[in-house]
Write a protein that holds these residues in place. Structure first.
Motif, PDB file in Angstrom:
ATOM      1  N   GLU A 163       0.272  97.790  71.933  1.00  0.00           N
ATOM      2  CA  GLU A 163       0.420  96.471  72.064  1.00  0.00           C
ATOM      3  C   GLU A 163       1.758  96.026  72.541  1.00  0.00           C
ATOM      4  O   GLU A 163       1.850  94.750  72.778  1.00  0.00           O
ATOM      5  CB  GLU A 163       0.496  95.917  70.342  1.00  0.00           C
ATOM      6  N   VAL A 164       2.734  96.821  72.864  1.00  0.00           N
ATOM      7  CA  VAL A 164       4.003  96.492  73.289  1.00  0.00           C
ATOM      8  C   VAL A 164       4.201  97.420  74.596  1.00  0.00           C
ATOM      9  O   VAL A 164       5.322  97.260  75.290  1.00  0.00           O
ATOM     10  CB  VAL A 164       5.056  96.476  72.225  1.00  0.00           C
ATOM     11  N   LEU A 165       3.404  98.528  74.850  1.00  0.00           N
ATOM     12  CA  LEU A 165       3.686  99.502  75.844  1.00  0.00           C
ATOM     13  C   LEU A 165       2.577  99.353  76.608  1.00  0.00           C
ATOM     14  O   LEU A 165       1.448  99.332  76.494  1.00  0.00           O
ATOM     15  CB  LEU A 165       3.871 100.769  75.264  1.00  0.00           C
ATOM     16  N   PRO A 166       2.784  99.911  78.262  1.00  0.00           N
ATOM     17  CA  PRO A 166       1.589  99.601  79.067  1.00  0.00           C
ATOM     18  C   PRO A 166       1.033 100.991  78.969  1.00  0.00           C
ATOM     19  O   PRO A 166       1.608 102.190  78.571  1.00  0.00           O
ATOM     20  CB  PRO A 166       2.397  99.466  80.554  1.00  0.00           C
ATOM     21  N   ILE A 167      -0.295 100.856  79.367  1.00  0.00           N
ATOM     22  CA  ILE A 167      -1.216 102.051  79.318  1.00  0.00           C
ATOM     23  C   ILE A 167      -0.576 103.227  80.352  1.00  0.00           C
ATOM     24  O   ILE A 167      -0.808 104.364  79.986  1.00  0.00           O
ATOM     25  CB  ILE A 167      -2.525 101.763  80.095  1.00  0.00           C
ATOM     26  N   SER A 168       0.253 102.809  81.162  1.00  0.00           N
ATOM     27  CA  SER A 168       1.017 103.956  82.091  1.00  0.00           C
ATOM     28  C   SER A 168       1.743 104.836  81.314  1.00  0.00           C
ATOM     29  O   SER A 168       2.057 106.054  81.754  1.00  0.00           O
ATOM     30  CB  SER A 168       1.509 103.153  83.376  1.00  0.00           C
ATOM     31  N   ASN A 169       2.500 104.310  80.112  1.00  0.00           N
ATOM     32  CA  ASN A 169       3.180 105.122  79.312  1.00  0.00           C
ATOM     33  C   ASN A 169       2.398 106.209  78.642  1.00  0.00           C
ATOM     34  O   ASN A 169       2.848 107.397  78.554  1.00  0.00           O
ATOM     35  CB  ASN A 169       4.086 104.319  78.438  1.00  0.00           C
ATOM     36  N   LYS A 170       1.387 105.671  78.191  1.00  0.00           N
ATOM     37  CA  LYS A 170       0.281 106.637  77.481  1.00  0.00           C
ATOM     38  C   LYS A 170      -0.276 107.865  78.492  1.00  0.00           C
ATOM     39  O   LYS A 170      -0.211 109.217  78.258  1.00  0.00           O
ATOM     40  CB  LYS A 170      -0.952 105.965  77.223  1.00  0.00           C
ATOM     41  N   ARG A 171      -0.342 107.517  79.867  1.00  0.00           N
ATOM     42  CA  ARG A 171      -0.821 108.489  80.941  1.00  0.00           C
ATOM     43  C   ARG A 171       0.328 109.425  81.030  1.00  0.00           C
ATOM     44  O   ARG A 171       0.011 110.781  81.426  1.00  0.00           O
ATOM     45  CB  ARG A 171      -1.114 107.788  82.039  1.00  0.00           C
ATOM     46  N   ALA A 172       1.482 108.908  80.889  1.00  0.00           N
ATOM     47  CA  ALA A 172       2.930 109.905  81.263  1.00  0.00           C
ATOM     48  C   ALA A 172       3.046 110.857  80.089  1.00  0.00           C
ATOM     49  O   ALA A 172       2.991 112.032  80.395  1.00  0.00           O
ATOM     50  CB  ALA A 172       4.022 109.041  81.328  1.00  0.00           C
ATOM     51  N   ILE A 173       2.716 110.606  78.900  1.00  0.00           N
ATOM     52  CA  ILE A 173       2.952 111.305  77.825  1.00  0.00           C
ATOM     53  C   ILE A 173       1.683 112.399  77.657  1.00  0.00           C
ATOM     54  O   ILE A 173       1.948 113.678  77.520  1.00  0.00           O
ATOM     55  CB  ILE A 173       2.871 110.423  76.432  1.00  0.00           C
ATOM     56  N   GLU A 174       0.618 112.008  78.194  1.00  0.00           N
ATOM     57  CA  GLU A 174      -0.658 112.931  78.293  1.00  0.00           C
ATOM     58  C   GLU A 174      -0.253 114.136  79.273  1.00  0.00           C
ATOM     59  O   GLU A 174      -0.983 114.995  79.246  1.00  0.00           O
ATOM     60  CB  GLU A 174      -1.951 112.103  78.618  1.00  0.00           C
ATOM     61  N   GLU A 175       0.587 113.798  80.274  1.00  0.00           N
ATOM     62  CA  GLU A 175       0.767 114.813  81.458  1.00  0.00           C
ATOM     63  C   GLU A 175       2.274 115.698  81.355  1.00  0.00           C
ATOM     64  O   GLU A 175       2.253 116.773  81.567  1.00  0.00           O
ATOM     65  CB  GLU A 175       1.018 113.930  82.700  1.00  0.00           C
ATOM     66  N   ILE A 176       2.902 115.248  80.324  1.00  0.00           N
ATOM     67  CA  ILE A 176       4.379 115.536  79.859  1.00  0.00           C
ATOM     68  C   ILE A 176       4.350 116.528  78.655  1.00  0.00           C
ATOM     69  O   ILE A 176       3.786 116.206  77.468  1.00  0.00           O
ATOM     70  CB  ILE A 176       5.289 114.535  79.773  1.00  0.00           C
ATOM     71  N   ASP A 177       4.866 117.791  78.719  1.00  0.00           N
ATOM     72  CA  ASP A 177       4.821 118.658  77.315  1.00  0.00           C
ATOM     73  C   ASP A 177       6.430 118.994  77.167  1.00  0.00           C
ATOM     74  O   ASP A 177       6.509 119.620  76.115  1.00  0.00           O
ATOM     75  CB  ASP A 177       4.138 119.852  77.829  1.00  0.00           C
TER      76      ASP A 177
ATOM     77  N   GLY B 281      20.086 115.901  91.234  1.00  0.00           N
ATOM     78  CA  GLY B 281      19.240 115.666  92.257  1.00  0.00           C
ATOM     79  C   GLY B 281      17.757 115.372  91.603  1.00  0.00           C
ATOM     80  O   GLY B 281      16.798 115.627  92.601  1.00  0.00           O
ATOM     81  N   ILE B 282      17.785 115.316  90.472  1.00  0.00           N
ATOM     82  CA  ILE B 282      16.368 115.104  89.676  1.00  0.00           C
ATOM     83  C   ILE B 282      15.989 113.853  89.570  1.00  0.00           C
ATOM     84  O   ILE B 282      16.741 112.840  89.233  1.00  0.00           O
ATOM     85  CB  ILE B 282      16.634 115.433  88.298  1.00  0.00           C
ATOM     86  N   GLN B 283      14.817 113.385  90.064  1.00  0.00           N
ATOM     87  CA  GLN B 283      14.269 111.978  90.197  1.00  0.00           C
ATOM     88  C   GLN B 283      14.062 111.448  88.771  1.00  0.00           C
ATOM     89  O   GLN B 283      13.458 111.989  87.808  1.00  0.00           O
ATOM     90  CB  GLN B 283      13.069 111.794  90.863  1.00  0.00           C
ATOM     91  N   VAL B 284      14.795 110.259  88.409  1.00  0.00           N
ATOM     92  CA  VAL B 284      14.768 109.564  87.299  1.00  0.00           C
ATOM     93  C   VAL B 284      14.051 108.435  87.203  1.00  0.00           C
ATOM     94  O   VAL B 284      13.823 107.688  88.315  1.00  0.00           O
ATOM     95  CB  VAL B 284      16.060 109.150  86.862  1.00  0.00           C
ATOM     96  N   VAL B 285      12.659 108.196  86.669  1.00  0.00           N
ATOM     97  CA  VAL B 285      11.842 107.383  86.485  1.00  0.00           C
ATOM     98  C   VAL B 285      11.601 106.518  85.214  1.00  0.00           C
ATOM     99  O   VAL B 285      11.279 107.161  84.131  1.00  0.00           O
ATOM    100  CB  VAL B 285      10.110 108.139  86.521  1.00  0.00           C
ATOM    101  N   PRO B 286      12.057 105.475  85.091  1.00  0.00           N
ATOM    102  CA  PRO B 286      12.296 104.573  83.912  1.00  0.00           C
ATOM    103  C   PRO B 286      11.020 103.900  83.690  1.00  0.00           C
ATOM    104  O   PRO B 286      10.215 103.341  84.577  1.00  0.00           O
ATOM    105  CB  PRO B 286      13.393 103.621  84.218  1.00  0.00           C
ATOM    106  N   LEU B 287      10.135 104.189  82.335  1.00  0.00           N
ATOM    107  CA  LEU B 287       9.028 103.343  82.391  1.00  0.00           C
ATOM    108  C   LEU B 287       9.292 102.133  81.671  1.00  0.00           C
ATOM    109  O   LEU B 287      10.323 102.063  80.862  1.00  0.00           O
ATOM    110  CB  LEU B 287       8.157 104.373  81.378  1.00  0.00           C
ATOM    111  N   VAL B 288       8.313 101.197  81.617  1.00  0.00           N
ATOM    112  CA  VAL B 288       8.575  99.915  80.872  1.00  0.00           C
ATOM    113  C   VAL B 288       8.267  99.956  79.535  1.00  0.00           C
ATOM    114  O   VAL B 288       7.508 100.589  78.962  1.00  0.00           O
ATOM    115  CB  VAL B 288       7.244  98.867  81.576  1.00  0.00           C
ATOM    116  N   GLY B 289       9.111  99.225  78.768  1.00  0.00           N
ATOM    117  CA  GLY B 289       9.085  99.139  77.439  1.00  0.00           C
ATOM    118  C   GLY B 289       9.916  98.129  76.722  1.00  0.00           C
ATOM    119  O   GLY B 289      10.885  97.882  77.247  1.00  0.00           O
TER     120      GLY B 289
END
Length: 235
Positions: A20-34, A113-121
């Protein structure tokens, strides 16, 4: 070897349904990260389960980052990125790196030199400012004010003076169980015409956000006890 990325994963500000407050892209990211860095492994696992119920919890790896974490070991938390794995950085609520120890990890990621990716929230700080009607062009976040009465009075007076002189909204927060004392001090020490926004339970069903003068607040307070609250003043 291709490096992994550091994803900054916002957390809901309370018990609202994540999507309800987070975009679906956040869910996709979590599904790929361990691999995760979090303030509290238990609550982080619970959030991941709520957002992605099918994700295998046994595959998850956590490093804990809080005020007790030894700073010298923080670079090691990013080793999975150097080995090609993405990492998710979480705070307990809101956006990591903002009023949050995660900023130290982000700084080290840039150094490596690690790429930082801020997600929306949700950020309670920004949402409170947005809803306040106060100066969104010039503002400052001041974290927590001092606990000791004399120091707190001085800090409140200084913020009011800075707001007046620089036409700048001043944002700050308080530990929820001390909210009533905070509001009492604001009413006591601020000028009656100074504007105060009180933003409580942001994004929750119990959300309350109002901006009034100090004089108006004296007879229009609601119960703030133990409820997460952001304060914005402008003189």
């Amino acid at each position: 070897m291709k490096q992994g990325k550091l994803y900054l994963i916002p957390i809901t500000l309370g018990d609202s349904a994540p999507l309800e407050v987070l975009p679906i892209s956040n869910k996709r990211a979590i599904e790929e990260i361990d691999h995760y860095i979090a303030e509290n492994e238990k609550t982080a696992r619970a959030f991941i389960k709520r957002l992605s119920s099918g994700k295998a919890q046994g595959d998850l790896h956590f490093e804990q980052l809080n005020k007790f974490t030894e700073p010298t070991i923080l670079p090691e938390f990013l080793n999975p990125c150097l080995e090609g794995h993405d990492i998710g950085l979480m705070s307990e609520a809101g956006c990591p790196g903002v009023a949050d120890p995660g900023a130290d990890i982000v700084r080290i990621a840039h150094q490596k030199g690690i790429q930082v990716v801020p997600l929306v929230g949700p950020s309670s700080i920004l949402l409170a400012l947005m809803a306040s009607g106060l100066n969104g062009q010039r503002f400052a976040f001041n974290g927590y004010l001092p606990i000791e009465s004399a120091d707190r009075k001085k800090a409140i007076k200084q913020l009011e003076k800075k707001s007046r002189e620089e036409d700048q909204a001043q944002i700050f927060m308080e530990t929820p169980y001390r909210n009533d004392k905070m509001v009492g001090d604001l009413i006591k020490f601020l000028h009656p015409e100074t504007m105060l926004c009180i933003a409580t339970d942001i994004t929750l069903e119990s959300e309350q956000i109002k901006t009034r003068s100090i004089a108006e607040w004296e007879s229009n307070l609601w119960d703030l006890n133990k409820r997460p609250t952001i304060y914005v003043i402008q003189a």
